[in-house]
Design an enzyme around this catalytic site. Sequence first.
Site, PDB file in Angstrom:
ATOM      1  N   TYR A  52       0.832  -1.218   0.000  1.00 18.91           N
ATOM      2  CA  TYR A  52       0.000   0.000   0.000  1.00 18.91           C
ATOM      3  C   TYR A  52       0.862   1.262   0.000  1.00 18.91           C
ATOM      4  O   TYR A  52       0.470   2.292  -0.540  1.00 18.91           O
ATOM      5  CB  TYR A  52      -1.008  -0.030   1.156  1.00 18.91           C
ATOM      6  CG  TYR A  52      -2.130  -1.005   0.843  1.00 18.91           C
ATOM      7  CD1 TYR A  52      -2.140  -2.291   1.372  1.00 18.91           C
ATOM      8  CD2 TYR A  52      -3.123  -0.666  -0.070  1.00 18.91           C
ATOM      9  CE1 TYR A  52      -3.124  -3.203   1.027  1.00 18.91           C
ATOM     10  CE2 TYR A  52      -4.112  -1.572  -0.420  1.00 18.91           C
ATOM     11  CZ  TYR A  52      -4.105  -2.836   0.115  1.00 18.91           C
ATOM     12  OH  TYR A  52      -5.071  -3.746  -0.246  1.00 18.91           O
ATOM     13  N   ASN A  86     -12.474   3.174  -6.099  1.00 17.72           N
ATOM     14  CA  ASN A  86     -11.060   3.544  -6.093  1.00 17.72           C
ATOM     15  C   ASN A  86     -10.639   4.094  -4.730  1.00 17.72           C
ATOM     16  O   ASN A  86     -11.430   4.715  -4.021  1.00 17.72           O
ATOM     17  CB  ASN A  86     -10.768   4.584  -7.183  1.00 17.72           C
ATOM     18  CG  ASN A  86     -11.096   4.044  -8.574  1.00 17.72           C
ATOM     19  OD1 ASN A  86     -11.158   2.822  -8.758  1.00 17.72           O
ATOM     20  ND2 ASN A  86     -11.348   4.933  -9.517  1.00 17.72           N
ATOM     21  N   HIS A 103     -14.380   1.193  -1.121  1.00 21.72           N
ATOM     22  CA  HIS A 103     -13.284   0.287  -0.737  1.00 21.72           C
ATOM     23  C   HIS A 103     -12.190   0.990   0.042  1.00 21.72           C
ATOM     24  O   HIS A 103     -11.075   0.479   0.144  1.00 21.72           O
ATOM     25  CB  HIS A 103     -12.708  -0.394  -1.994  1.00 21.72           C
ATOM     26  CG  HIS A 103     -13.690  -1.320  -2.644  1.00 21.72           C
ATOM     27  ND1 HIS A 103     -13.604  -1.712  -3.955  1.00 21.72           N
ATOM     28  CD2 HIS A 103     -14.812  -1.912  -2.149  1.00 21.72           C
ATOM     29  CE1 HIS A 103     -14.608  -2.525  -4.236  1.00 21.72           C
ATOM     30  NE2 HIS A 103     -15.363  -2.659  -3.161  1.00 21.72           N
ATOM     31  N   GLY A 169     -15.243   2.653 -16.030  1.00 20.37           N
ATOM     32  CA  GLY A 169     -13.954   2.030 -15.722  1.00 20.37           C
ATOM     33  C   GLY A 169     -13.997   0.963 -14.665  1.00 20.37           C
ATOM     34  O   GLY A 169     -13.090   0.874 -13.840  1.00 20.37           O
ATOM     35  N   SER A 171     -14.775  -3.321 -14.169  1.00 22.63           N
ATOM     36  CA  SER A 171     -15.085  -4.613 -14.818  1.00 22.63           C
ATOM     37  C   SER A 171     -16.297  -5.259 -14.167  1.00 22.63           C
ATOM     38  O   SER A 171     -16.760  -6.307 -14.610  1.00 22.63           O
ATOM     39  CB  SER A 171     -13.870  -5.546 -14.681  1.00 22.63           C
ATOM     40  OG  SER A 171     -13.643  -5.811 -13.295  1.00 22.63           O
TER      41      SER A 171
HETATM   42  N1  APR Z   1     -10.977   4.324 -19.477  1.00 24.93           N
HETATM   43  C1  APR Z   1     -12.083   3.659 -19.072  1.00 24.93           C
HETATM   44  N2  APR Z   1     -12.076   2.374 -18.649  1.00 24.93           N
HETATM   45  C2  APR Z   1     -10.881   1.745 -18.663  1.00 24.93           C
HETATM   46  C3  APR Z   1      -9.681   2.359 -19.081  1.00 24.93           C
HETATM   47  C4  APR Z   1      -9.762   3.717 -19.498  1.00 24.93           C
HETATM   48  N3  APR Z   1      -8.677   4.387 -19.913  1.00 24.93           N
HETATM   49  N4  APR Z   1      -8.667   1.453 -18.973  1.00 24.93           N
HETATM   50  C5  APR Z   1      -9.222   0.318 -18.491  1.00 24.93           C
HETATM   51  N5  APR Z   1     -10.559   0.483 -18.320  1.00 24.93           N
HETATM   52  C6  APR Z   1     -11.540  -0.465 -17.814  1.00 24.93           C
HETATM   53  C7  APR Z   1     -11.254  -1.919 -18.119  1.00 24.93           C
HETATM   54  O1  APR Z   1     -11.768  -2.256 -19.404  1.00 24.93           O
HETATM   55  C8  APR Z   1     -12.017  -2.612 -16.997  1.00 24.93           C
HETATM   56  O2  APR Z   1     -13.377  -2.800 -17.359  1.00 24.93           O
HETATM   57  O3  APR Z   1     -11.512  -0.369 -16.401  1.00 24.93           O
HETATM   58  C9  APR Z   1     -11.945  -1.606 -15.845  1.00 24.93           C
HETATM   59  C10 APR Z   1     -10.955  -2.003 -14.763  1.00 24.93           C
HETATM   60  O4  APR Z   1     -11.449  -3.158 -14.136  1.00 24.93           O
HETATM   61  P1  APR Z   1     -10.688  -3.683 -12.826  1.00 24.93           P
HETATM   62  O5  APR Z   1      -9.216  -3.653 -13.067  1.00 24.93           O
HETATM   63  O6  APR Z   1     -11.351  -4.971 -12.443  1.00 24.93           O
HETATM   64  O7  APR Z   1     -10.974  -2.562 -11.738  1.00 24.93           O
HETATM   65  P2  APR Z   1     -12.271  -2.402 -10.830  1.00 24.93           P
HETATM   66  O8  APR Z   1     -13.499  -2.835 -11.558  1.00 24.93           O
HETATM   67  O9  APR Z   1     -12.231  -1.026 -10.304  1.00 24.93           O
HETATM   68  O10 APR Z   1     -11.985  -3.444  -9.624  1.00 24.93           O
HETATM   69  C11 APR Z   1     -12.925  -3.435  -8.571  1.00 24.93           C
HETATM   70  O11 APR Z   1     -11.520  -4.961  -7.365  1.00 24.93           O
HETATM   71  O12 APR Z   1      -9.384  -5.466  -6.790  1.00 24.93           O
HETATM   72  C12 APR Z   1     -10.543  -4.951  -6.310  1.00 24.93           C
HETATM   73  O13 APR Z   1     -10.846  -3.414  -4.592  1.00 24.93           O
HETATM   74  C13 APR Z   1     -10.337  -3.529  -5.892  1.00 24.93           C
HETATM   75  O14 APR Z   1     -11.784  -1.632  -6.207  1.00 24.93           O
HETATM   76  C14 APR Z   1     -11.193  -2.741  -6.863  1.00 24.93           C
HETATM   77  C15 APR Z   1     -12.233  -3.747  -7.281  1.00 24.93           C
END
Ligand code: APR
Length: 229
Positions: A52, A86, A103, A169, A171
């Site tokens: 972290y 985030n 989170h 942004g 998944s």
């Molecule tokens: N603009 C928009 N979306 C984007 C970009 C961009 N430039 N680059 C990547 N992405 C999208 C990807 O296509 C994906 O759908 O952002 C998403 C990222 O997904 P993850 O990496 O799974 O992140 P997130 O959904 O925030 O994860 C959720 O998982 O690990 C835990 O606690 C952590 O808060 C996090 C949670």
Amino acid sequence: MRIVFFTGAGVSAESGLRTFRDSDGLWEEYRIEEVATPEAFARDPERVLRFYDQRRQQVLQAKPNAAHRAIAELENFARVDVVTQNIDDLHERAGSTRVLHLHGEILKARSTLDPELVVPLEGAGLRLGDLCPLGSQLRPHIVWFGEEVPLLGEAATLVEQADVLAVVGSSLQVWPAAGLVHDAPAWAQVHVVDPKEVGATGSRIRHWRENASTGIPMLVELLKSGRAD
Ligand code: APR
């Protein structure tokens, strides 16, 4: 008009912060079980604190991008709430005034004795021996896998009252946060801004297959004009 932006790591990707599940994502390099669970912290606290600290240093070097700025600017035209997964403070630094961190927040630490006892981390690292005012070890103010999401109810209430929900942004693979997108009212407009397909499905969803820094300003212009269908 009440607008809720549900954001994930992708909204900060163009600020240079890695996402988790893209090809160069953090979970490609680290195992969740070793750095992002209460068991990991109990087993090897220094490793978790180092993980972290690295995230925190990157957040301190990052700057908000056009997506963060457009979301903040929209507050001049409508009631905007940001429900973010985030842990960075880029929404706040861009000017958003209503940000709910599902989170946790990387720039804060909390007592291992009293989870309500949260202290700011002025950019410094967090070390073993850094104690809270009650004398117990401080830990990152982060919701680890397997832990409760204390602000989930407050977030659901915001989404349930939204006229517009914009998923940016994420998944949508981490629950219960991902389930929030299903709490939007039946009549609400739902937008997804993501260069890839994500889990949200349904005929009423408008998918902007764009990066956040391109797609969000376009969406914000549409919302400001009131032309959004
Ligand atoms: N603009 C928009 N979306 C984007 C970009 C961009 N430039 N680059 C990547 N992405 C999208 C990807 O296509 C994906 O759908 O952002 C998403 C990222 O997904 P993850 O990496 O799974 O992140 P997130 O959904 O925030 O994860 C959720 O998982 O690990 C835990 O606690 C952590 O808060 C996090 C949670």
